[in-house]
Write a protein that holds these residues in place. Sequence first.
Motif, PDB file in Angstrom:
ATOM      1  N   VAL A   6      18.128  17.870  73.147  1.00  0.00           N
ATOM      2  CA  VAL A   6      17.770  16.757  72.574  1.00  0.00           C
ATOM      3  C   VAL A   6      16.700  16.788  71.595  1.00  0.00           C
ATOM      4  O   VAL A   6      15.812  17.340  71.721  1.00  0.00           O
ATOM      5  CB  VAL A   6      17.353  15.698  73.669  1.00  0.00           C
ATOM      6  CG1 VAL A   6      16.827  14.399  73.204  1.00  0.00           C
ATOM      7  CG2 VAL A   6      18.555  15.589  74.654  1.00  0.00           C
ATOM      8  N   TYR A   7      17.189  16.240  70.328  1.00  0.00           N
ATOM      9  CA  TYR A   7      16.131  16.300  69.120  1.00  0.00           C
ATOM     10  C   TYR A   7      15.702  14.770  69.052  1.00  0.00           C
ATOM     11  O   TYR A   7      16.267  13.917  69.009  1.00  0.00           O
ATOM     12  CB  TYR A   7      16.840  16.844  67.860  1.00  0.00           C
ATOM     13  CG  TYR A   7      15.844  16.855  66.649  1.00  0.00           C
ATOM     14  CD1 TYR A   7      14.941  17.754  66.759  1.00  0.00           C
ATOM     15  CD2 TYR A   7      15.756  15.997  65.823  1.00  0.00           C
ATOM     16  CE1 TYR A   7      14.096  18.117  65.900  1.00  0.00           C
ATOM     17  CE2 TYR A   7      14.844  16.217  64.821  1.00  0.00           C
ATOM     18  CZ  TYR A   7      14.025  17.336  64.769  1.00  0.00           C
ATOM     19  OH  TYR A   7      13.212  17.362  63.867  1.00  0.00           O
ATOM     20  N   VAL A   8      14.302  14.928  68.890  1.00  0.00           N
ATOM     21  CA  VAL A   8      13.639  13.683  68.823  1.00  0.00           C
ATOM     22  C   VAL A   8      12.986  13.658  67.459  1.00  0.00           C
ATOM     23  O   VAL A   8      12.213  14.414  67.044  1.00  0.00           O
ATOM     24  CB  VAL A   8      12.582  13.538  69.809  1.00  0.00           C
ATOM     25  CG1 VAL A   8      11.715  12.110  69.912  1.00  0.00           C
ATOM     26  CG2 VAL A   8      13.080  13.409  71.365  1.00  0.00           C
ATOM     27  N   GLU A  14       4.810  13.448  75.656  1.00  0.00           N
ATOM     28  CA  GLU A  14       5.724  14.009  76.391  1.00  0.00           C
ATOM     29  C   GLU A  14       5.695  13.205  78.103  1.00  0.00           C
ATOM     30  O   GLU A  14       6.907  13.179  78.532  1.00  0.00           O
ATOM     31  CB  GLU A  14       5.318  15.247  76.932  1.00  0.00           C
ATOM     32  CG  GLU A  14       5.556  16.332  75.684  1.00  0.00           C
ATOM     33  CD  GLU A  14       5.193  17.772  76.086  1.00  0.00           C
ATOM     34  OE1 GLU A  14       5.403  18.017  77.462  1.00  0.00           O
ATOM     35  OE2 GLU A  14       5.324  18.957  75.229  1.00  0.00           O
ATOM     36  N   LEU A  17       8.668  11.009  77.958  1.00  0.00           N
ATOM     37  CA  LEU A  17       9.943  11.412  77.796  1.00  0.00           C
ATOM     38  C   LEU A  17      10.445  12.092  79.134  1.00  0.00           C
ATOM     39  O   LEU A  17      11.366  12.851  79.204  1.00  0.00           O
ATOM     40  CB  LEU A  17      10.143  12.531  76.756  1.00  0.00           C
ATOM     41  CG  LEU A  17       9.841  11.934  75.515  1.00  0.00           C
ATOM     42  CD1 LEU A  17      10.051  12.863  74.317  1.00  0.00           C
ATOM     43  CD2 LEU A  17      10.667  10.553  74.934  1.00  0.00           C
ATOM     44  N   LEU A  20      13.811  12.761  80.811  1.00  0.00           N
ATOM     45  CA  LEU A  20      14.658  13.959  80.129  1.00  0.00           C
ATOM     46  C   LEU A  20      14.243  15.181  80.424  1.00  0.00           C
ATOM     47  O   LEU A  20      15.173  16.317  80.335  1.00  0.00           O
ATOM     48  CB  LEU A  20      14.605  13.938  78.409  1.00  0.00           C
ATOM     49  CG  LEU A  20      15.549  12.965  77.910  1.00  0.00           C
ATOM     50  CD1 LEU A  20      15.099  12.673  76.408  1.00  0.00           C
ATOM     51  CD2 LEU A  20      16.661  13.315  78.187  1.00  0.00           C
ATOM     52  N   LYS A  21      13.105  15.542  81.165  1.00  0.00           N
ATOM     53  CA  LYS A  21      12.533  16.863  81.271  1.00  0.00           C
ATOM     54  C   LYS A  21      13.417  17.990  81.878  1.00  0.00           C
ATOM     55  O   LYS A  21      13.664  18.841  81.630  1.00  0.00           O
ATOM     56  CB  LYS A  21      11.051  17.017  81.580  1.00  0.00           C
ATOM     57  CG  LYS A  21       9.982  16.288  80.750  1.00  0.00           C
ATOM     58  CD  LYS A  21       8.674  16.536  81.175  1.00  0.00           C
ATOM     59  CE  LYS A  21       7.872  15.893  80.178  1.00  0.00           C
ATOM     60  NZ  LYS A  21       6.214  16.085  80.607  1.00  0.00           N
ATOM     61  N   ILE A  26      13.723  19.753  75.160  1.00  0.00           N
ATOM     62  CA  ILE A  26      13.513  18.625  73.994  1.00  0.00           C
ATOM     63  C   ILE A  26      12.915  19.512  72.740  1.00  0.00           C
ATOM     64  O   ILE A  26      11.941  20.265  73.092  1.00  0.00           O
ATOM     65  CB  ILE A  26      12.597  17.712  74.774  1.00  0.00           C
ATOM     66  CG1 ILE A  26      13.267  16.990  75.964  1.00  0.00           C
ATOM     67  CG2 ILE A  26      12.072  16.583  73.764  1.00  0.00           C
ATOM     68  CD1 ILE A  26      12.161  16.113  76.635  1.00  0.00           C
ATOM     69  N   MET A  28      11.147  18.288  69.110  1.00  0.00           N
ATOM     70  CA  MET A  28      10.370  17.010  68.326  1.00  0.00           C
ATOM     71  C   MET A  28      10.273  17.381  67.049  1.00  0.00           C
ATOM     72  O   MET A  28       9.624  18.722  66.578  1.00  0.00           O
ATOM     73  CB  MET A  28       9.554  16.643  69.173  1.00  0.00           C
ATOM     74  CG  MET A  28       9.639  15.849  70.402  1.00  0.00           C
ATOM     75  SD  MET A  28       8.558  14.854  70.972  1.00  0.00           S
ATOM     76  CE  MET A  28       7.421  16.208  71.953  1.00  0.00           C
ATOM     77  N   ALA A 304      14.823   7.572  76.640  1.00  0.00           N
ATOM     78  CA  ALA A 304      14.805   8.936  77.380  1.00  0.00           C
ATOM     79  C   ALA A 304      15.510   8.607  78.758  1.00  0.00           C
ATOM     80  O   ALA A 304      16.621   9.578  78.659  1.00  0.00           O
ATOM     81  CB  ALA A 304      13.462   9.092  77.789  1.00  0.00           C
TER      82      ALA A 304
END
Length: 320
Positions: A6-8, A14, A17, A20-21, A26, A28, A304
């Motif tokens: 996943v690109y933020v 954090e 998010l 999503l961890k 991830i 960013m 997220a």
Amino acid sequence: MDKPIVYVTRTLPEEQLSPLKEAADIEMWEKEDEPCPRDVLLEKAKTADGLLTMLSDRIDEELLKEALHLKVVANLAVGYDNIDVEAANKHRVICCNTPDVLTESTADLTFALLMAAARRIIEASDWIKQGRWTGWGPYFLAGADIHHKTIGIVGMGSIGRAVARRAKGFSMNVLYHNRRQNSEAEEELGAVWVSFDELLEQSDFVVCLTPLTKETKHMFNRSAFKKMKHTAFFINVSRGQVVDEGDLYDALVEKEIAGAGLDVFAEEPISKKHPLANLPQVTALPHIGSASKETREAMMRLCAENIALVLGEKQPKTEI
């Protein structure tokens, strides 16, 4: 097995998010207040399974046709005019936004901007900061009353209804214009549906909360401003491109309307040299409609959660 990527497109805390961890790796963009460059976004999208994007990130055919692994785009906003949803559907990419969680905060800002424009709050504050307050007179920084006036809301969605509730606390008469009548607003708040022209002609405050579409682009133009009262204020907390900014400038300079409160502009960010920002009867803000700490963090968590749900082959909470 490798986790999805996943690109933020901004640096986000954090802890917001956390959904999503466990579901993804991830990455960013390293800056919080500067947009991710287009070339970086295009390159990252090629390998990403999910994107968490901002309004400044354009998600279009150019990006989607190269994003062969992409399953979901979660936009940190209720609006999504930066996303070509039709192209995303063609490429089987699910798009999500963040409605509801920002409703009350955006309504707070909208009404605050209305009050600031009417009562010349920013201008008055600057008098002190610039050392200009040397006396007092009967019309010294006199603005316009808000109570018992007529507010006309263009776009009576959830934010529009929240603004109308605040207006009722000031004993305002509430008019609104939508493509369809809103029975909830009428029953709860006594709001009255009128045509667009009637709203312009009757309102002391015209508040724009409509989304940007082909139909609403430049709906506030010279013709619209000419229909407004000379004492009326125009408030925009939707999208800058619903307004023809040149026409708004002319209407203000020629005193066809009394003032404006603007949280959004056609091209953002604007510089201090922007013509509208230099008019004393304009209160200009840097697109902070939903910018409370609590709301922005709730928006991050919802993005997220939506991405994690899609990557887990489940239905997201707020699909566009």
